[in-house]
Scaffold this motif. Sequence first.
Motif: not given
Length: 510
Positions: A312-320, A353-354, A368-372, A376-380
């Motif tokens: 659940m924590e991972a899913a919530l963080w993944a929303l950011l 994305a690259a 954590l913050w670097l991966v998030l 965000g950058v990749l998906a955008s």
Amino acid sequence: MTNPTSTTTTAPPAGTRAGRREWTALGVLMLPLLLVSMDVSVLYFAIPAISADLEPSGTQQLWIFDIYAFVLAGLLMTMGSLGDRIGRRRLLLLGAAAFGGASLLAAYADSAETLIAARAVLGIGGATLMPSTMALIRTMFTDPGQRAKAIGLWSGVMTAGIALGSVMSGVLVEYFWWGSVFLVNLPAMALLLVLGPFLLPESKNPEPGRFDLLSVPLSMAVVLPVIYGLKEIPAEGWHVQYVLAVTVGLLFAALFVYRQRTTASPMISPALFRGRGFAPAVVLNLISSFGMMGSAFFTTQYLQSVLGKSAMEAALWALLPSVPIGMAAPIATQLVQKGVGRAYVVTAGFTIAAAGYGMLVLAGTDSLWLVLAACGVLASGIVIAISQMTDLAMSAAPVERAGSASSLLETGAEFGGALGMAVLGSIGTAVYRHEIPASAPAPAHETLGGALAVAHGMPGRAGAALLAAAREAFTTGMHGAAIAGAVVLVGAAALAATSLRRIHVRDTEE
């Protein structure tokens, strides 16, 4: 482009600006689209509760989880072509009824077999809804600028749905019972069934020809074994049965292409690929899904198994990371409409994305913050590319073949996502196995999950040392996969720059 007045439709003539009715209809279409995309991931947290209640075997549990995506992918081309023949609105409403009925059956399933059957019917319904929504957008929004905005919203909803599905399932299972993850589908489908006949125009190909029944099993023989093989390879390795499945699927692909080129009434008309920009759009859309799903294979495991977050924590963080994603497609659309060449926008999307993959290369075992931020950058960047490629493909396709065009895009996306997970997952796994200490127990050499299970059963420092080594090895494997992903996306940027350079919006409207 084919004159729209030759198509059986109540949509306005080409170039007519959409009004409140069309935008309201788009909102109605977005709800079922969101739910169809959510159903890909909605069982992430519900599976343990389902297992405790229905007691499925290991094989049945896999089918409960996977059959929806398999049926959905296998029937996309069939349903897209069927919608062109019988009417996209009619197919959409039939699919909504099937999706709602199957959701009710799944919610109150009293056996694993019943739930598997219900999930299969959900896949059939989803396969009707996805191409129909895009084809109806093509019909309702004849003004190029408005259509681009509508398609940007469509792309954003599709991406958001997959992320929201897992979180919603966690919340619902926490406070209700596992069947509630299916019941949330009912209000949206009911709303579509009530409002759809009044708000949505009917459209179909006025001269579709005879429906080619042989192409139906041929198309499924292409999609199902390839998706199955590519899905299993990153988890199980390059075993003979998975490679054979992919090979069989590719052989059927050759037969399917031959059938479409030689039959009088093909399911997928080869003429689609003669539309200016359609073929590059399909290829680049496939690569976009490659990049998106390839990264998800690692980042979800990183959050849970490396950082130690609960599901659940991972899913919530993944929303950011979804926050910047919501702005990406509208910004890209605005740039194109203000005169920035589509080639430049798509090239920039793949380059962004690259860069996201490049950020993943810098991640450590506590980043954590670097991966998030990287996600965000990749998906955008990926959403920028997908929104523009979808708009280009649908603009290039004749109105009478809008369903087939949409289904091809979505089938390509399914292939791309499976291929991304297989290729990048295999690279990351290979690096992990090379980096894990040779003295580690055998299960630890297979996967990070195996290493964690073994480490938790080891005493004191030995377990901690194995945990640290496995997490470091996995992160290094993620670096290797990220480098490969960045190379693929840089290649896609170069392909976009060259193949789209002379394609303008007006070229696809003629």
